[in-house]
Motif scaffolding. Structure first.
Motif, mmCIF file in Angstrom:
data_model
loop_
_atom_site.group_PDB
_atom_site.id
_atom_site.type_symbol
_atom_site.label_atom_id
_atom_site.label_comp_id
_atom_site.label_asym_id
_atom_site.label_seq_id
_atom_site.Cartn_x
_atom_site.Cartn_y
_atom_site.Cartn_z
ATOM 1 N N GLU A 140 7.134 4.963 -0.637
ATOM 2 C CA GLU A 140 7.174 6.153 -1.486
ATOM 3 C C GLU A 140 6.345 7.226 -0.791
ATOM 4 O OE1 GLU A 140 5.473 4.265 -4.868
ATOM 5 O OE2 GLU A 140 7.279 3.072 -5.243
ATOM 6 N N LEU A 141 6.999 8.047 0.001
ATOM 7 C CA LEU A 141 6.297 9.021 0.830
ATOM 8 C C LEU A 141 5.764 10.196 0.022
ATOM 9 C CD1 LEU A 141 8.742 9.117 3.865
ATOM 10 C CD2 LEU A 141 6.636 7.770 3.628
ATOM 11 N N GLN A 142 6.503 10.593 -0.995
ATOM 12 C CA GLN A 142 6.144 11.784 -1.763
ATOM 13 C C GLN A 142 6.707 11.611 -3.170
ATOM 14 O OE1 GLN A 142 7.547 15.197 0.361
ATOM 15 N NE2 GLN A 142 7.056 16.625 -1.264
ATOM 16 N N THR A 143 5.938 12.000 -4.192
ATOM 17 C CA THR A 143 6.379 11.905 -5.586
ATOM 18 C C THR A 143 6.053 13.205 -6.308
ATOM 19 O OG1 THR A 143 5.983 9.515 -5.593
ATOM 20 C CG2 THR A 143 6.168 10.584 -7.740
ATOM 21 N N SER A 144 7.044 13.754 -7.005
ATOM 22 C CA SER A 144 6.860 15.005 -7.746
ATOM 23 C C SER A 144 6.253 14.731 -9.124
ATOM 24 C CB SER A 144 8.207 15.715 -7.924
ATOM 25 O OG SER A 144 8.996 15.054 -8.900
ATOM 26 N N ASP A 145 6.048 15.801 -9.853
ATOM 27 C CA ASP A 145 5.673 15.680 -11.264
ATOM 28 C C ASP A 145 6.927 15.350 -12.068
ATOM 29 O OD1 ASP A 145 2.997 16.361 -10.781
ATOM 30 O OD2 ASP A 145 3.437 18.504 -10.932
ATOM 31 N N GLU A 146 6.726 14.985 -13.339
ATOM 32 C CA GLU A 146 7.853 14.759 -14.245
ATOM 33 C C GLU A 146 8.364 16.092 -14.774
ATOM 34 O OE1 GLU A 146 6.306 11.964 -17.109
ATOM 35 O OE2 GLU A 146 6.510 10.313 -15.698
ATOM 36 N N PHE A 147 9.541 16.081 -15.410
ATOM 37 C CA PHE A 147 10.195 17.305 -15.852
ATOM 38 C C PHE A 147 10.473 17.294 -17.357
ATOM 39 C CE2 PHE A 147 11.339 16.508 -11.457
ATOM 40 C CZ PHE A 147 10.930 17.687 -10.863
ATOM 41 N N TRP A 148 9.552 16.815 -18.151
ATOM 42 C CA TRP A 148 9.790 16.667 -19.586
ATOM 43 C C TRP A 148 10.017 18.002 -20.287
ATOM 44 C CZ3 TRP A 148 11.282 12.220 -21.283
ATOM 45 C CH2 TRP A 148 10.898 11.067 -20.606
ATOM 46 N N GLU A 149 9.321 19.043 -19.893
ATOM 47 C CA GLU A 149 9.444 20.334 -20.573
ATOM 48 C C GLU A 149 9.969 21.400 -19.615
ATOM 49 O OE1 GLU A 149 5.938 21.353 -22.792
ATOM 50 O OE2 GLU A 149 5.586 19.267 -23.301
ATOM 51 N N ASP A 150 11.033 21.096 -18.936
ATOM 52 C CA ASP A 150 11.585 21.978 -17.919
ATOM 53 C C ASP A 150 12.948 22.488 -18.374
ATOM 54 O OD1 ASP A 150 12.008 23.227 -15.396
ATOM 55 O OD2 ASP A 150 13.095 21.460 -14.705
ATOM 56 N N ASP A 191 0.808 -1.213 0.000
ATOM 57 C CA ASP A 191 0.000 0.000 0.000
ATOM 58 C C ASP A 191 0.844 1.267 0.000
ATOM 59 O OD1 ASP A 191 0.800 -0.817 2.569
ATOM 60 O OD2 ASP A 191 -0.817 0.289 3.536
ATOM 61 N N VAL A 192 2.143 1.173 0.305
ATOM 62 C CA VAL A 192 2.994 2.365 0.368
ATOM 63 C C VAL A 192 4.199 2.326 -0.570
ATOM 64 C CG1 VAL A 192 2.310 3.009 2.713
ATOM 65 C CG2 VAL A 192 4.271 1.481 2.358
ATOM 66 N N GLY A 193 4.433 1.227 -1.261
ATOM 67 C CA GLY A 193 5.584 1.163 -2.159
ATOM 68 C C GLY A 193 5.988 -0.256 -2.488
ATOM 69 N N PHE A 231 10.986 13.126 -8.811
ATOM 70 C CA PHE A 231 11.695 12.853 -7.563
ATOM 71 C C PHE A 231 10.748 12.081 -6.661
ATOM 72 C CE2 PHE A 231 14.045 16.662 -8.850
ATOM 73 C CZ PHE A 231 15.349 16.273 -8.583
ATOM 74 N N GLN A 232 11.312 11.261 -5.786
ATOM 75 C CA GLN A 232 10.528 10.593 -4.753
ATOM 76 C C GLN A 232 11.282 10.689 -3.432
ATOM 77 O OE1 GLN A 232 9.906 6.597 -6.465
ATOM 78 N NE2 GLN A 232 7.724 7.086 -6.337
ATOM 79 N N LEU A 233 10.540 10.986 -2.376
ATOM 80 C CA LEU A 233 11.072 10.895 -1.026
ATOM 81 C C LEU A 233 10.766 9.480 -0.556
ATOM 82 C CD1 LEU A 233 12.317 12.047 1.549
ATOM 83 C CD2 LEU A 233 10.032 12.930 2.143
ATOM 84 N N LEU A 234 11.814 8.713 -0.293
ATOM 85 C CA LEU A 234 11.657 7.308 0.078
ATOM 86 C C LEU A 234 12.063 7.079 1.530
ATOM 87 C CD1 LEU A 234 13.308 5.540 -3.005
ATOM 88 C CD2 LEU A 234 10.881 6.073 -2.653
#
Length: 147
Positions: free
Chosen positions: A38-48, A26-28, A135-138
């Protein structure tokens, strides 16, 4: 999630029985002897242009350090543990046990505690598989000694 929720997940994983097979929870990810939350997950950076990625990385480091302060208040200061040497060993064909083998491919370093009376290691790290990916905070909870 916030820090209180992250702590609750870590506390749960410190007491939960490890699974017999590798798979999702349930958590990773999990497997014999470990849980990776997986405590926290960002967006992807395809157009950054790199700015958003740098700001997100700084925020994830801030969040890891804030959570780490709470864990340090419980268990003392962490050991800073680089996974670079483990990745080199994996790339040279050495059999490194999970979760260390996989983590070394996307987490450069960990803040590592060995809480007294728990019989497990607890670690925090920031994952990023590639510069365009999130990014993920693990949080890692394992009874497998670091190699």
């Amino acid at each position: 999630m916030d820090i209180a929720q992250y702590l609750a997940v870590i506390d749960l994983l410190c007491t939960r029985e490890f699974p017999e097979e590798h798979g999702r929870t349930d958590v990773g990810e999990s497997g014999p002897g470990y849980f990776t939350a997986e405590l926290q997950t960002s967006d992807e950076f395809w157009e950054d242009d790199g700015t958003e990625r740098e700001e997100t990385e700084a925020q994830y480091e801030f969040d890891r350090d804030g959570l780490g302060e709470r864990l340090s208040a419980r268990w003392g200061p962490p050991q800073m543990f680089s996974l670079a040497g483990i990745l080199d060993r994996v790339l040279q064909g050495e059999a490194i046990p999970e979760p260390w083998s996989t983590l070394s491919g996307h987490v450069p370093d960990l803040h590592l505690w060995q809480p007294p009376g728990v019989g497990r290691y607890v670690a925090l790290g920031i994952s990023q598989w590639d510069k365009e990916l999130p990014f993920q905070l693990l949080a890692l909870v394992t009874d497998i000694d670091p190699p």
